[in-house]
Design an enzyme around this catalytic site. Structure first.
Site, PDB file in Angstrom:
ATOM      1  N   ASP A 399       1.168   7.255  -2.624  1.00 24.54           N
ATOM      2  CA  ASP A 399       0.286   8.030  -3.493  1.00 24.54           C
ATOM      3  C   ASP A 399       0.220   7.435  -4.894  1.00 24.54           C
ATOM      4  O   ASP A 399       1.207   6.924  -5.424  1.00 24.54           O
ATOM      5  CB  ASP A 399       0.808   9.464  -3.564  1.00 24.54           C
ATOM      6  CG  ASP A 399      -0.030  10.362  -4.446  1.00 24.54           C
ATOM      7  OD1 ASP A 399      -1.200  10.601  -4.095  1.00 24.54           O
ATOM      8  OD2 ASP A 399       0.486  10.828  -5.487  1.00 24.54           O
ATOM      9  N   GLU A 452      -2.838   4.046  -1.975  1.00 22.30           N
ATOM     10  CA  GLU A 452      -3.939   4.768  -2.611  1.00 22.30           C
ATOM     11  C   GLU A 452      -4.061   4.184  -4.019  1.00 22.30           C
ATOM     12  O   GLU A 452      -3.362   4.595  -4.939  1.00 22.30           O
ATOM     13  CB  GLU A 452      -3.667   6.271  -2.675  1.00 22.30           C
ATOM     14  CG  GLU A 452      -4.875   7.035  -3.213  1.00 22.30           C
ATOM     15  CD  GLU A 452      -4.513   8.207  -4.124  1.00 22.30           C
ATOM     16  OE1 GLU A 452      -5.426   8.989  -4.438  1.00 22.30           O
ATOM     17  OE2 GLU A 452      -3.355   8.334  -4.524  1.00 22.30           O
TER      18      GLU A 452
END
Length: 714
Positions: A399, A452
């Site tokens: 993330d 990401e």
């Protein structure tokens, strides 16, 4: 009378001495050729050391609950027998007679940041030590003056279980006999400022169900059944395999399900839809459900909201049995400020960078790891390995990588400090990402490390040997933004914005991309994917089918967030289940079935996935005429089989459309998003398109429709 300094005895009595094992337990008696045994038993009436060979040594009270006795025969193992005024008697193995459970090599590797199985030496670990069953506790708290284990075992009075400092390593350790799984505990830490603070174990493998915050001793009894899956994975190349990912949030897919119940309901559903993988939003423990798991307090503890760690293992094992890969979101970019967890762990910055210009995300109200500190880097690298080794996950989606890469991320001028070269890159974070990716791929070939990453940082999926970050794949956020802007326009105006749809082809092969329509695109007022489509309900569904077919045929792998497969109307909320009633509407059931067909056809045709990251396998098509509402391209596999994709994003059918195909002959119409079975108008070409000897084909394009045409190599 003891020869020890009374001040030391007093600190031992209060559990605030850094080396309690130097006082308690058995020691050579400096005043004689014998031995002395000491134990802390406040309020006891009498205390006896009872040895394994049958001898007993009566201890005398010395000071502040410390008892001592001498003897002159070589010591053996022993128990402490204490009696009290009410007549009760307690017989206990002495924690302070045991050697450390960590070896010198463990301590060296931790200091160097190279202990790749950190969870096997830190945290709480049930084991048999010196022939005695119990639990070893070990925690890194480098600034602490003293550390105590506090919990069920001592009525939450930690003075009885003070830990020893293992020198400059900053590690504190204690083996407590007769303690086993189920024990709830925390650490009490005496800070350098003289305050006691209570913290959950950073390495705990189980935590209380929030809002409880204590750690729980646990051990796994699960017997894995996926050896065949893991063996096949080691020999696989994910980039050359089909990958369509179903992203979900465990708590709101169907509210109220445990991990084991989820296995029973999720697996047949994913099989019916044909997805190759599921991706779970973070499973690690987190205090605030509204963070969706992205503010982690227990990196080694799957959230206990839905069951035990072995229940997670069961869920993943069942998914593997069904042929479904498992990806888990991982959050090494930041952590919350909750007082019970990692923040200011021993009263000072330990896990976070001490400089707030590098150690705080003010937008998110979180703290940033100190990636330059070897022990912190070790904590995170080992955590990535932990999820692969202990839970057999097939990939980690990392993330917020962009927030890690840049020192000026979400900061104004003057709010950040440049690196040693004057640049904005976080060099320590870059080295950490390279290390974790290289280590994971070395130890677990065939898995997927996915970034990401929302900027144009170069080489995200380039090998670390070429100074890349070493990820296997990167989310294509540019494609996501541009394509959603395009598909949200009224078809009447799309002809002026063809570049929004096709610009991604310019950079499609610069990284190994995954195309995401994730949870972030259906929250915070954005609406659901269906609600962003223009037109009436029929047109919205047609746009949905066309968009998904374009997405599935675009170079790269695919990810779709739960609920979009059946066209949920409302925005996603983590606090309630998906709107499953939507499937009772025939048109939405048809969209659901369309996604299943889409995945099935995708998996059956290698041109759509085998060379996803090879620009030589992709060609734009457009001759002899060009229509700004039509996007056409071809893809080819290693055997020479070809798929042609033709997308008509206008709201009307196009009759007698002419296109030069890669070869002459009959091309099978393997997908028509406008087929009546999917709820379309049924406009098509009777299942095939024929190209002349000059490769020219004349055929019909359905409105808001996509055709996949297949030609096998001769």
């Amino acid at each position: 009378m003891s020869t020890l300094d009374p001040r030391i005895l007093d600190t031992v009595a209060t559990g605030s001495y850094h080396a309690p094992h130097d006082v308690l337990g058995i020691h050579a008696d400096a005043a004689s050729t014998g031995w002395v045994v000491r134990a802390r038993r406040p309020l006891a009436k009498s205390v006896t050391a009872r040895f394994a060979d049958g001898r007993a040594v009566e201890l005398e009270h010395v000071r502040a609950g410390i008892w001592e006795g001498s003897f002159f025969v070589d010591p053996t193992s022993y128990e402490i027998v204490s009696t009290y005024d009410d007549g009760t008697e307690f017989v206990q193995d002495d924690p302070y007679r045991h050697l450390p459970t960590l070896g010198e090599l463990d301590i060296h590797l931790i200091h160097e940041g190279r202990h790749e199985k950190l969870w096997t030496v830190l945290g709480s670990r049930p084991l048999t030590h010196d022939g005695v069953a119990g639990t070893a506790f070990a925690v890194w708290a480098p600034h602490a003056q003293a550390v105590r284990v506090v919990g069920d075992i001592n009525g939450w009075d930690g003075a009885a279980h003070s830990m020893r400092s293992l020198g400059s390593s900053g590690i504190w350790e204690l083996f407590i006999p007769e303690v086993g799984p189920g024990c709830t505990y925390k650490y009490e830490i005496l800070t350098r400022s003289g305050s006691w603070i209570m913290k959950a174990d950073p390495m705990a493998r189980l935590a209380e169900v929030p809002p409880g915050t204590a750690s729980i001793v646990t051990e796994s009894a699960y017997q894995w059944q996926d050896s065949g899956w893991l063996a096949a994975r080691r020999e696989s190349e994910p980039h050359r395999q089909p990958m369509s990912i179903y992203e979900l949030h465990v708590g709101s897919w169907r509210e109220g399900l445990s991990y084991r119940e989820l296995a029973d309901e999720l697996i047949p559903y994913v099989i019916s839809l044909g997805f190759t993988h599921v991706e779970f939003m973070p499973l690690a423990e987190h205090p605030f459900g509204g963070s969706w798991g992205y503010q982690v307090s227990g990196y080694y503890a799957p959230t206990s909201r839905f069951g035990s760690p072995d229940d997670v293992r069961y869920l993943i094992d069942r998914l593997h049995e069904a042929g479904i890969g498992v990806i888990v979101d991982w959050v090494p970019g930041h952590f919350p400020k909750d007082a019970f967890a990692l923040a200011q762990f021993d009263g000072e910055a330990v896990y976070e960078h001490p400089d707030p210009r590098r150690g705080e995300h003010r937008d998110w109200g979180t703290l940033i790891f100190d990636y330059g500190r070897s022990e912190v880097r070790n904590f995170l690298v080992a955590n990535a390995l932990y999820w692969f080794e202990e839970f057999h996950v097939d990939g980690l989606r990392v993330d917020a990588v962009a927030s890690m890469l840049y020192l000026d991320y979400s900061r104004e001028a003057g709010e950040w400090e440049p690196n040693i070269y004057g640049g904005r890159e976080n060099l320590e974070a870059i080295r950490f990402l390279q290390e974790v990716n290289a280590t994971v791929y070395k130890q677990h070939p065939g898995v997927a490390m996915i970034a990401e990453e929302s900027t144009s940082y170069p080489g995200v999926t380039a090998p670390t040997s070429q100074s890349g970050l070493g990820f296997g794949s990167k989310w294509n956020m540019g494609w996501m933004n541009d394509s959603l802007v395009y598909i949200g326009r009224d078809p009447m105006y799309r002809s002026h914005h063809e570049n929004d749809l096709s610009f991604s082809f310019v950079y499609a092969f610069s990284e190994n991309f995954i195309l995401p329509i994730s949870h972030d695109e259906v929250v915070h007022g954005k609406g659901s994917l269906l609600s962003r489509m223009p037109g009436d309900h029929w047109q919205q569904l047609a746009n949905m089918r066309a968009f998904l077919a374009y997405m599935w045929s675009h170079p790269g792998k695919q990810l779709l967030f739960m609920g979009q497969e059946f066209g949920q109307f409302s925005e996603w909320s983590e606090s309630r289940s998906l709107d499953w009633w939507t499937l009772d509407q025939p048109s939405h059931r048809q969209l659901h079935d369309f996604v299943g067909s889409l995945n099935r056809i995708y998996r059956e045709h290698a041109p759509l996935w085998q060379r996803d990251h090879d620009g030589a396998a992709f060609s734009r098509l457009g001759a002899p005429t060009w229509n700004p509402n039509v996007l056409a391209f071809s893809r080819i596999d290693e055997a020479g089989n070809t798929i042609v994709v033709v997308c008509n994003f206008s709201g009307v059918p196009i009759e007698n459309f002419q296109l030069e195909l890669p070869s002459s002959g009959v091309w099978a119409e393997v997908l028509n998003t406008d087929a009546a079975e999917f709820g379309g108008s049924g406009t098509g070409n009777f299942g095939h398109v024929t190209a002349s000897e000059s490769n020219l084909a004349t055929f019909t394009l359905p409105p808001l429709g996509v055709l996949w045409l297949s030609r096998e190599a001769n």
